[in-house]
Enzyme design. Structure first.
Site, mmCIF file in Angstrom:
data_model
loop_
_atom_site.group_PDB
_atom_site.id
_atom_site.type_symbol
_atom_site.label_atom_id
_atom_site.label_comp_id
_atom_site.label_asym_id
_atom_site.label_seq_id
_atom_site.Cartn_x
_atom_site.Cartn_y
_atom_site.Cartn_z
ATOM 1 N N TYR A 20 0.839 -1.188 0.000
ATOM 2 C CA TYR A 20 0.000 0.000 0.000
ATOM 3 C C TYR A 20 0.882 1.249 0.000
ATOM 4 C CZ TYR A 20 -4.352 -2.367 1.558
ATOM 5 O OH TYR A 20 -5.490 -3.124 1.663
ATOM 6 N N GLU B 290 -5.609 -1.113 8.457
ATOM 7 C CA GLU B 290 -5.471 -0.894 9.902
ATOM 8 C C GLU B 290 -4.529 0.273 10.162
ATOM 9 O OE1 GLU B 290 -7.369 -3.897 8.820
ATOM 10 O OE2 GLU B 290 -5.286 -4.542 8.813
ATOM 11 N N ASN C 155 -9.885 0.830 -2.624
ATOM 12 C CA ASN C 155 -9.684 -0.410 -1.877
ATOM 13 C C ASN C 155 -10.979 -0.821 -1.202
ATOM 14 O OD1 ASN C 155 -7.840 -2.485 -0.693
ATOM 15 N ND2 ASN C 155 -8.551 -1.559 1.205
ATOM 16 N N GLU C 156 -11.455 -2.014 -1.535
ATOM 17 C CA GLU C 156 -12.690 -2.539 -0.943
ATOM 18 C C GLU C 156 -13.800 -1.478 -0.930
ATOM 19 O OE1 GLU C 156 -11.343 -4.099 2.850
ATOM 20 O OE2 GLU C 156 -11.077 -6.077 1.987
ATOM 21 N N GLU D 167 -6.164 -10.666 -1.139
ATOM 22 C CA GLU D 167 -5.800 -10.682 0.277
ATOM 23 C C GLU D 167 -6.185 -12.032 0.855
ATOM 24 O OE1 GLU D 167 -7.378 -7.527 2.651
ATOM 25 O OE2 GLU D 167 -6.616 -5.925 1.365
ATOM 26 N N TYR E 139 0.472 -9.560 13.047
ATOM 27 C CA TYR E 139 -0.518 -10.215 12.183
ATOM 28 C C TYR E 139 -0.422 -11.743 12.181
ATOM 29 C CZ TYR E 139 -4.171 -9.342 8.708
ATOM 30 O OH TYR E 139 -5.379 -9.219 8.072
#
Length: 573
Positions: free
Chosen positions: A78, A124, A182-183, A263, A328
């Site tokens: 990103y 996030e 994005n989404e 993803e 993560y």
């Protein structure tokens, strides 16, 4: 698009340093064979996500080499807008912000790049990568064709995308595909004019040959608002999903072309106060095998998570802040260390692709430098002349962080008690107006906290005219969903008993500059706004303060200095 909205214009031609055979380099979609074509040959990527902004530049090469040695042929990253334009028109592209160097380094190592430049990224990350200064226009509708928002996006992409153009695959670089937004199907605006604006903008700056794509959750309702003709639609899902059903959802939007999971979740995100998320290695490897057996293109999110340095963490709703760590439970840890999951993923990839020979860079050795005794320097109240050198802003009612141009960290709100509170008197935020946590004191005596969605009332005591301080912490802006327009500070009035508190002194605190400007020099007793603390407090809280400690790196040990980490046993938020 309305006539009053900006339209991306072609920037001046730049001199491109490209490989001699760049004209033969192509990356396209073959509809008939339902795959990508790289230089005319069928191609499948197995990629991993890494966020350069969550890894110190010193370690970029280490992480990228480990990703290559796992058998990946691409990485995905990103670009957070707010990381590069912290203030309007002030751009940062050097040192840890040098995304061009990161992409070039990826190229040198022999990996391709899937670029996700937003402008919204989620990740996030604070406000999903959108700059908080956008909220200075209170009526703004983020991620829509709101003219004010589009003008800011247009200007930003006009700076960023020309830097990316020489790095495109067809120009000799490693970038094979570029994601638009994005989404977007998960956002309430569902504004196709906005997507068309972005599509035109990306083509204008990057050329007509660039392969643009979208990513959405594997549900038809999400793909309906997140996709646009001319943008290749991909999906994202984790190891617990029904793989066949998820790809069938993609197929209903894209009946031809490659299967893509943009993803594939190797772990999951964390929230303050919750246990560290774990996803089993077996679940990850089993699902990865099944996707690769279908011939799908897969990006593992995350392959290495990294760290939210400074104040860059995001939050979810109902409000739950994410912590500093972005480990993560990924194949490479937050510190870039190799895990059982790393080697298991590598073995699955080996069944489908050739994995490079040679040694894998090892986990970095760590050294325990011992206990560090911390000495208290100053409370926040005692350090106001250093933390807020311009002094306070006066306002009848509280102002938000953005209104005082303080976007991160802490702001101190100060007023006086309008009446005697010899008996405990409720101080309340009736409209849940504390964003996100306030540390309260009266004449320097700690009283308690107020916290968003959790603590709305606390009792205080003090005499009329006593100084009431609320040190308000921004714990991270919401990064996903409709509430990303997340204002910070005191966003509504506070009441003491039945009285609305007024006549505030508002101190924006520049903690970063203060810490950089030699903590050792913090002598004296603050400034004229300081009130000497009373010696005793009936609460369990202490005043927010700065502490300092030192440790020594032993001499005579050949491999020092080495990496380390700080442990805070028994601490809480």
């Amino acid at each position: 698009v309305p006539t009053d909205t900006p339209i991306c214009t072609q920037t001046e031609l730049q001199t491109l340093v490209v490989l001699s055979n760049a004209s033969q380099r192509t990356f396209k979609i073959d509809d008939s064979r339902k795959c990508f074509l790289k230089d005319g040959q069928p191609f499948r990527y197995i990629s991993g996500s890494i966020h350069y902004h969550r890894v110190p530049r010193f370690y970029w090469k280490d992480r990228l080499l480990k990703m290559k040695m796992a058998g990946l042929n691409a990485i995905q990253t990103y670009i957070p807008w707010n990381f590069h334009e912290p203030l309007p028109g002030q751009y940062q592209f050097s040192d840890d912000h040098d995304v061009e160097h990161f992409i070039q380094l990826t190229h040198e190592i022999g990996l391709l790049v899937i670029l996700r430049p937003g402008p919204y990224i989620c990740a996030e990350w604070d406000m999903g990568g959108l700059p908080a200064w956008l909220l200075e226009k209170q009526s703004i509708v983020l991620r829509s064709s709101d003219p004010y928002y589009l003008a800011a996006v247009d200007k930003w992409l006009g700076v960023l995308l020309p830097k990316m153009k020489p790095l495109l695959y067809q120009n000799g670089g490693p970038i094979i595909t570029v994601q638009v937004e994005n989404e977007y199907g998960s956002y309430f605006t569902c504004d196709y004019d906005y997507l068309r604006f972005l599509q035109k903008c990306f083509h204008s700056h990057l050329g007509d040959d660039v392969l643009l794509f979208t990513t959405d959750g594997a549900r038809e309702s999400l793909l309906q608002c997140g996709t646009l003709q001319g943008l290749y639609a991909t999906v994202d899902f984790g190891p617990v999903s029904n793989i066949t059903a998820a790809f069938q959802t993609q197929r209903r939007t894209e009946p031809r072309g490659p299967l893509v999971n943009s993803e594939f979740y190797t772990g999951w995100l964390d929230h303050w106060g919750q246990p560290h998320s774990r996803v089993s290695t077996e679940a990850v490897t089993s699902a990865l095998y099944n996707m690769l057996a279908l011939g799908a293109n897969v990006n593992l999110y995350m392959f290495t998570g990294g760290t939210n340095f400074a104040y860059w963490n995001g939050a979810n709703t109902p409000y739950a802040a994410q912590p500093t760590s972005y480990d993560y439970d990924a194949p490479l840890t937050e510190a870039g260390d190799l895990t059982e999951k790393y080697f298991a993923v590598r073995e699955i990839i080996r069944k489908f692709e050739k994995v490079p020979d040679g040694p894998i860079p090892p986990s970095t050795p760590k050294f325990a430098y011992g206990k560090v005794a911390l000495k208290k320097l100053k409370t926040v109240g005692e350090a106001l002349n250093i933390l807020s050198p311009s002094g306070p802003i006066k306002s009848l009612y509280p102002l938000t962080f953005v209104q005082v141009k303080q976007y991160f960290g802490f702001v101190l709100y100060r007023t006086t008690l309008p009446k005697n509170c010899s008996d405990p008197t409720p101080l309340s935020a009736p409209l849940n107006g504390v964003r996100d946590r306030a540390y309260i004191s009266v004449n320097g005596v700690p009283q308690g906290i107020l916290e968003r969605n959790k603590v709305f009332v606390t009792n205080i005591t003090g005499k009329a005219g006593a100084t009431l301080d609320l040190l308000v912490e921004n714990m991270g802006r919401v990064n996903y969903g409709r509430y990303t327009n997340d204002s910070k500070g005191l966003i509504s009035n506070l009441t003491l008993g039945n009285s609305i508190l007024t006549n505030w002194l508002i101190f924006p605190l520049n903690t970063e500059d203060a810490v950089r400007s030699h903590l050792r020099g913090w002598g004296g007793h603050g400034n004229s706004y300081h009130t000497e603390p009373e010696p005793h407090s009936s609460s369990n809280f202490t005043l927010p303060a700065f502490y300092m400690g030192n440790f020594s790196i032993p001499s005579g040990i050949p491999d020092l200095p080495q990496d380390t980490f700080i442990q805070f046993p028994g601490w809480t938020k």
